[in-house]
Design an enzyme around this catalytic site. Structure first.
Site, PDB file in Angstrom:
ATOM      1  N   ARG A 281      10.664 -27.218  22.128  1.00  0.00           N
ATOM      2  CA  ARG A 281       9.724 -27.696  23.155  1.00  0.00           C
ATOM      3  C   ARG A 281       8.610 -26.688  23.414  1.00  0.00           C
ATOM      4  O   ARG A 281       7.430 -27.044  23.481  1.00  0.00           O
ATOM      5  CB  ARG A 281      10.463 -27.994  24.465  1.00  0.00           C
ATOM      6  CG  ARG A 281      11.231 -29.293  24.488  1.00  0.00           C
ATOM      7  CD  ARG A 281      11.891 -29.484  25.843  1.00  0.00           C
ATOM      8  NE  ARG A 281      12.780 -28.356  26.165  1.00  0.00           N
ATOM      9  CZ  ARG A 281      13.278 -28.101  27.364  1.00  0.00           C
ATOM     10  NH1 ARG A 281      12.959 -28.885  28.380  1.00  0.00           N
ATOM     11  NH2 ARG A 281      14.088 -27.095  27.562  1.00  0.00           N
ATOM     12  N   ASN A 299      13.261 -32.819  26.221  1.00  0.00           N
ATOM     13  CA  ASN A 299      14.501 -33.105  25.512  1.00  0.00           C
ATOM     14  C   ASN A 299      15.086 -34.429  25.970  1.00  0.00           C
ATOM     15  O   ASN A 299      14.928 -34.821  27.138  1.00  0.00           O
ATOM     16  CB  ASN A 299      15.533 -32.003  25.763  1.00  0.00           C
ATOM     17  CG  ASN A 299      15.200 -30.716  25.028  1.00  0.00           C
ATOM     18  OD1 ASN A 299      14.441 -30.710  24.079  1.00  0.00           O
ATOM     19  ND2 ASN A 299      15.774 -29.617  25.488  1.00  0.00           N
TER      20      ASN A 299
END
Length: 378
Positions: A281, A299
């Site tokens: 990320r 996520n």
């Protein structure tokens, strides 16, 4: 401060922190254009009105001042006035005496990034040769200037005929070109890459990729760090601003547009594999910021990563290719990308990219603009 003689603003530095005007427009001024703030001319340091020669650039500079601070009383920084600073530099420092600018730029001929190659590892040696040699060849063919290729970092002076050819190439540039090169060359560390951008042979994003090739190789070996990624983002921003200034300066009769508004599209990505707990990320968010994309990444409960991205189609394609590899610790099995309607995207802040916490399932097309994205279980 606004008075009878117009706003007392130093446009060369953008030394304004609070907005005091309501309207910013451009208007003809002899053979050029000037920028009017509440019907008073914008002035550079020393008091003379800022004048630009291209209507396309004048529109874009006026747009900067229309957006700066949002409304009267709003606070903003010099980064909001990139085109203004470049236009003022051209007017005050380049146009009156081009020779010092040319001499400074010519000094980079002996330290051009593309001339200095690594001795190892072999993978980097081959990567440099494949990426950089074509542009040294371009310089030799386009400007009759063949720069040497050496191993290591000890400086090697180029031949006098190459220096003379590069001097002629710089002298052939118009004032806007020299102004842009004054940013491009030191930012990229390469007179060759700067000239390629100024000549329209190379786009800004690819020039930055070439300039950061060594550092990107190291990042791939050891992983990213925030300081390096932030610096890379600044290099891309400065390079794009200079390229945009040059484009606007040399075109007439078209509406000015931001680089990040060109061919803007929105896509939703679902990334599968070992992509959680490996910095995916954070990596994707940093890469998106470097490319000036808007959106977010998060996520999912099933182990995938979901991202919503908006920006130029070529920038999205570039990041999509990179996302199939991701950071060093990741293993990407698949990247599913699909066009996404803005009305289905939920709230995203223009020009910003963030990464959020884990959610149970991916974004649903039932999401309504202005409302939080809806997660749907699978």
């Amino acid at each position: 401060m606004t008075g009878a003689t117009g706003p007392a603003i130093d446009a060369s530095t953008g030394a304004v922190t609070r907005r005091v005007w309501r309207e910013a427009v451009h208007e003809p001024d002899g053979d050029g254009y000037r920028i009017m703030l509440d019907r008073q001319p914008l002035r550079v340091a020393g008091g003379e009105p800022l004048r630009v020669m291209s209507e396309m650039l004048a529109r874009a500079v006026a747009q900067e001042w229309s957006e700066a601070g949002g409304a009267p009383g709003g606070v903003f920084g010099p980064d909001s006035l990139a085109l203004t600073r470049l236009a003022a530099t051209r007017q005050q420092r380049v146009a009156p005496d081009r020779r010092p600018v040319i001499e400074t730029l010519l000094g980079y001929a002996g330290s051009d990034l593309l001339s200095y190659r690594a001795g190892d590892p072999q993978a980097l040696v081959e990567c440099q040769a494949a990426a950089w040699q074509p542009w040294l060849d371009w310089c030799a063919n386009r400007h009759a200037a063949r720069l040497p290729v050496v191993g290591g970092v000890m400086p090697v002076a180029p031949m006098a005929d190459a220096v003379g050819a590069l001097a002629r190439a710089l002298e052939a540039q118009d004032d806007a070109g020299l102004t842009a090169l004054g940013v491009l060359v030191p930012t990229l560390g390469s007179l060759v890459l700067g000239l390629a951008v100024a000549d329209g042979a190379l786009d800004a994003t690819e020039a930055v990729r070439l300039a950061l090739l060594d550092e990107q190789y190291q990042l791939e070996q050891w992983g990213p760090d925030d300081e390096t990624l932030e610096r890379h983002a600044a290099v891309l921003r400065d390079t794009r601003e200079a390229a945009r200034f040059l484009l606007l300066s040399r075109q007439e009769g078209q509406e000015g547009t931001r680089m990040t508004d060109i061919a803007a599209i929105t896509e939703r990505w679902l990334i599968a594999g070992r992509v959680q707990g490996v910095g995916y990320r954070a990596w994707l968010a940093q890469e998106a910021r470097i490319l000036e994309l808007s959106g977010w990444v998060r996520n999912l409960g099933d182990g995938r990563v979901e991202a919503l991205l908006r920006g130029p189609a070529d920038a999205l394609a570039r990041l999509r290719d990179a996302s199939r590899q991701g950071p060093p610790a990741a293993r990407v099995d698949a990247v599913e990308a699909e066009p996404w309607d803005d009305d289905d995207a939920g709230p995203t802040e223009s020009g910003r990219f963030s990464h959020g916490p884990t959610v149970p399932g991916p974004l649903s097309r039932r999401a309504v603009s202005g409302q939080p994205p809806v997660a749907e279980p699978e």
